[in-house]
Design an enzyme around this catalytic site. Structure first.
Site, PDB file in Angstrom:
ATOM      1  N   SER A 104      34.356   8.792 -27.538  1.00 57.75           N
ATOM      2  CA  SER A 104      35.730   9.242 -27.385  1.00 57.75           C
ATOM      3  C   SER A 104      35.864  10.360 -26.362  1.00 57.75           C
ATOM      4  CB  SER A 104      36.224   9.683 -28.762  1.00 57.75           C
ATOM      5  OG  SER A 104      37.113  10.744 -28.676  1.00 57.75           O
ATOM      6  N   GLY A 105      37.094  10.576 -25.908  1.00 55.05           N
ATOM      7  CA  GLY A 105      37.394  11.669 -24.990  1.00 55.05           C
ATOM      8  C   GLY A 105      37.764  12.944 -25.726  1.00 55.05           C
ATOM      9  N   ASP A 106      37.824  12.886 -27.040  1.00 51.72           N
ATOM     10  CA  ASP A 106      38.134  14.088 -27.820  1.00 51.72           C
ATOM     11  C   ASP A 106      37.257  14.062 -29.072  1.00 51.72           C
ATOM     12  OD1 ASP A 106      39.484  16.371 -28.897  1.00 51.72           O
ATOM     13  OD2 ASP A 106      41.240  15.870 -27.704  1.00 51.72           O
ATOM     14  N   ASP A 107      37.589  14.855 -30.075  1.00 49.42           N
ATOM     15  CA  ASP A 107      36.730  14.940 -31.252  1.00 49.42           C
ATOM     16  C   ASP A 107      36.545  13.561 -31.906  1.00 49.42           C
ATOM     17  OD1 ASP A 107      36.693  17.755 -30.883  1.00 49.42           O
ATOM     18  OD2 ASP A 107      38.605  17.907 -31.940  1.00 49.42           O
ATOM     19  N   SER A 114      30.660  12.192 -27.422  1.00 53.85           N
ATOM     20  CA  SER A 114      31.868  12.815 -26.885  1.00 53.85           C
ATOM     21  C   SER A 114      31.472  14.074 -26.096  1.00 53.85           C
ATOM     22  CB  SER A 114      32.831  13.171 -28.022  1.00 53.85           C
ATOM     23  OG  SER A 114      34.006  13.712 -27.464  1.00 53.85           O
TER      24      SER A 114
END
Ligand SMILES: *[C@@H]1O[C@H](CO)[C@@H](O)[C@H](O)[C@H]1NC(C)=O
Ligand SMILES: *[C@@H]1O[C@H](CO)[C@@H](O)[C@H](O)[C@H]1NC(C)=O
Ligand SMILES: *[C@@H]1O[C@H](CO)[C@@H](O)[C@H](O)[C@H]1NC(C)=O
Ligand SMILES: *[C@@H]1O[C@H](CO)[C@@H](O)[C@H](O)[C@H]1NC(C)=O
Ligand SMILES: *[C@@H]1O[C@H](CO)[C@@H](O)[C@H](O)[C@H]1NC(C)=O
Ligand SMILES: *[C@@H]1O[C@H](CO)[C@@H](O)[C@H](O)[C@H]1NC(C)=O
Ligand SMILES: *[C@@H]1O[C@H](CO)[C@@H](O)[C@H](O)[C@H]1NC(C)=O
Length: 478
Positions: free
Chosen positions: A259-262, A293
């Site tokens: 993912s690009g976030d948490d 990530s």
């Protein structure tokens, strides 16, 4: 395709034994795509008495035709069975383009492994607006409002979204670009959101490229999330994997998230709005999670935690090329608490900070936050950690006059990168103990002989749910 039409009408085919169909197939239409029934088994919190297939409601699986009306017609029709044994809707093989649609109670959405749900990019007509979440006071991207999620439900009981690894594609690139160019007046949709609901199962699906967060259970209880593969580019904005938000009794297991976030972000509302709403996230189990990530956390607690976060139990966590492990994010103005947090058996490879706590996450919904609302961070336990190729062992920033206390770290072996920074542990305004930790922790977390941090051994009610074996009759394409 044309001469085969009549074979593709499921009503006809379903009444003919499969063997006969196959006979016809081999004799006459070897090149044709013909549907026959096949029955799949799947585990669920509840099975359903009634069943229907999306194509019974006029859906077209060509990836181009909008099926928003078919989903709505199907679910409206099946909602009549809520008090008569419930119903399931089978999404068969095909590419099913759709805008946002709403689920109903005592209902299962089942995706065949070759089913692909594609999110529409028609912002004007396929995405209804919803009021902002009361515990946030505004939309996360834009103050004025938010698009409904692709799959939405509110005030529901007993909802299952599952499949034998069928796929939902949010086609997020369209939204990420608009977000980056600051072209959105409304907050981006999430992929799946269930609000004010009880008894939820989301399992065995592949979810890709959500416009924003992927899975968002909010103000809900008894939530089982199992076997999700969640994939988004590591530079995509706000594509959090799973965000349990003001939820009680949640179990997240066997998920693989890029993912690009948490990968997982536990939340409970934002500053004065979250404090007023006052609904914590508690009794949360996270196990067998694998996360990638590079710019975010494996598991974040916050930053929106103004209803409080309590009793989180994470175990058997693996992260590769991820910024941090279990990270606490908070700020003055958030109020509430993060307490009784337990994490064990974590394996990390290539990480900036193994332990990271941030007391200055100073994003506020508006100027109305209370500058005296200090969060209480207390009782944070990490044990049995192996981490390799790490830049900093820890960066622990508490809040001046509001230290983070009761931190315990034991049996942690951290191997730093070949060119480690001078200060592997940087601690301010924190207090606690450590045992058997390398490299040597900061002086505010002194080593004590025999320290073995606590991990609760009692079972939570969400661990005792029994799954039933259910059947889905779908259509296999030949
Ligand atoms: C889903 O339900 C919400 C709340 O009841 C409503 O505002 C929204 O328009 C519904 N969405 C669709 C696609 O019908
Ligand atoms: C949903 O539940 C919430 C909380 O119980 C309640 O405030 C709200 O009015 C309900 N909404 C609907 C549409 O029933
Ligand atoms: C589900 O599909 C994803 C994506 O193709 C794959 O990586 C994953 O291994 C599959 N999961 C299972 C249990 O088959
Ligand atoms: C998900 O799939 C796995 C492997 O196919 C199976 O063991 C498990 O029971 C399924 N769980 C759910 C909740 O669908
Ligand atoms: C320390 O942690 C490692 C990695 O999780 C584990 O294999 C080992 O058993 C732990 N040692 C003790 C004494 O618990
Ligand atoms: C170690 O981490 C650095 C980033 O700090 C990365 O560039 C490098 O590829 C990693 N090495 C290995 C062997 O994984
Ligand atoms: C240590 O943390 C403090 C803030 O908590 C920061 O100001 C300082 O720059 C950090 N030191 C290093 C060497 O990273």
């Amino acid at each position: 395709m044309e001469p085969c039409r009549r074979f593709t009408t499921s009503h006809v085919i379903r009444t003919i034994p499969a063997i006969l169909i196959l006979g016809i197939l081999s004799l006459r239409v070897a090149e044709c795509r013909v549907k026959v029934s096949s029955t799949l088994q799947y585990p669920a919190i509840n099975c359903r008495k009634h069943s229907a297939v999306l194509t019974d409601f006029g859906a077209v699986g060509d990836g181009k035709t909008s099926n928003t009306k078919a989903f709505k017609a199907a679910i409206d029709s099946l909602s009549k069975f809520a008090s008569d044994g419930g119903a399931q809707l089978i999404v068969p093989p095909g590419k099913w383009l759709t805008g946002s649609f709403n689920l109903t109670s005592h209902f299962t959405l089942f995706l065949h492994k070759d089913a692909l749900i594609l999110a529409s990019q028609d912002m004007e007509s396929e995405w209804p607006l919803l009021p902002v979440l009361p515990s946030y006071g505004r939309g996360r991207d834009a103050a004025d409002g938010r698009f409904s999620s692709l799959i939405f439900g509110t005030n529901l009981t007993d909802v299952v979204i599952t499949g034998n690894n069928g796929t939902i594609d949010g086609q997020g690139a369209f939204w990420w670009e608009k977000f980056r160019n600051d072209e959105l007046k409304v907050t981006r949709p999430y992929m799946i959101e269930l609000m004010y609901s009880d008894q939820i199962q989301i399992s065995n699906l592949t979810l890709i490229n959500s416009p924003s967060w992927f899975v968002h259970p909010v103000y809900s209880s008894n939530v089982l999330i199992q076997g999700l593969t969640i994939l988004a580019p590591v530079d995509s904005p706000n594509t959090d994997g799973i965000d349990p938000d003001s939820c009680t009794n949640t179990r997240i297991e066997d998920c693989f998230i890029v993912s690009g976030d948490d990968c997982i972000a536990v939340k409970s509302g934002w500053d004065q709005y979250g404090i007023k709403f006052g609904m914590p996230s508690k009794h949360l189990i996270i196990r067998r999670l694998t996360c990638i990530s590079p710019d975010s956390a494996t598991i974040a607690l916050g930053s929106e935690m103004s209803g409080g976060i309590q009793d989180v139990r994470a175990e058997d966590i693996t992260a590769i090329d991820t910024e941090s492990g279990v990270r606490i994010k908070t700020a003055i103005g958030r109020g509430a608490f993060v307490k009784d947090i337990y994490a064990r058996r974590m394996t990390f490879k290539t990480m900036k900070y193994v332990f990271w706590m941030t007391g200055t996450y100073n994003q506020h919904p508006d100027e109305g936050f209370n500058p005296k609302a200090f969060p209480e961070i207390q009782g944070i336990n990490y044990k049995d950690v192996v981490a390799e190729n790490v830049t900093y062992a820890a960066r622990l920033d508490g809040i001046a006059n509001d230290p983070f206390t009761g931190i315990c770290i034991s049996n942690a072996t951290i191997t730093l990168t070949e060119k480690p920074k001078k200060l592997p542990w940087n601690c301010t305004d924190v207090a606690g103990v450590t045992g058997n930790v390398t490299p040597q922790p900061c002086s505010s977390l002194p080593e004590k002989e025999g320290v073995d941090c606590h991990f609760p051994e009692d079972r939570l009610p969400i661990d005792d749910i029994q799954l039933k074996t259910c059947f889905a009759t779908t259509h296999a394409l030949f």
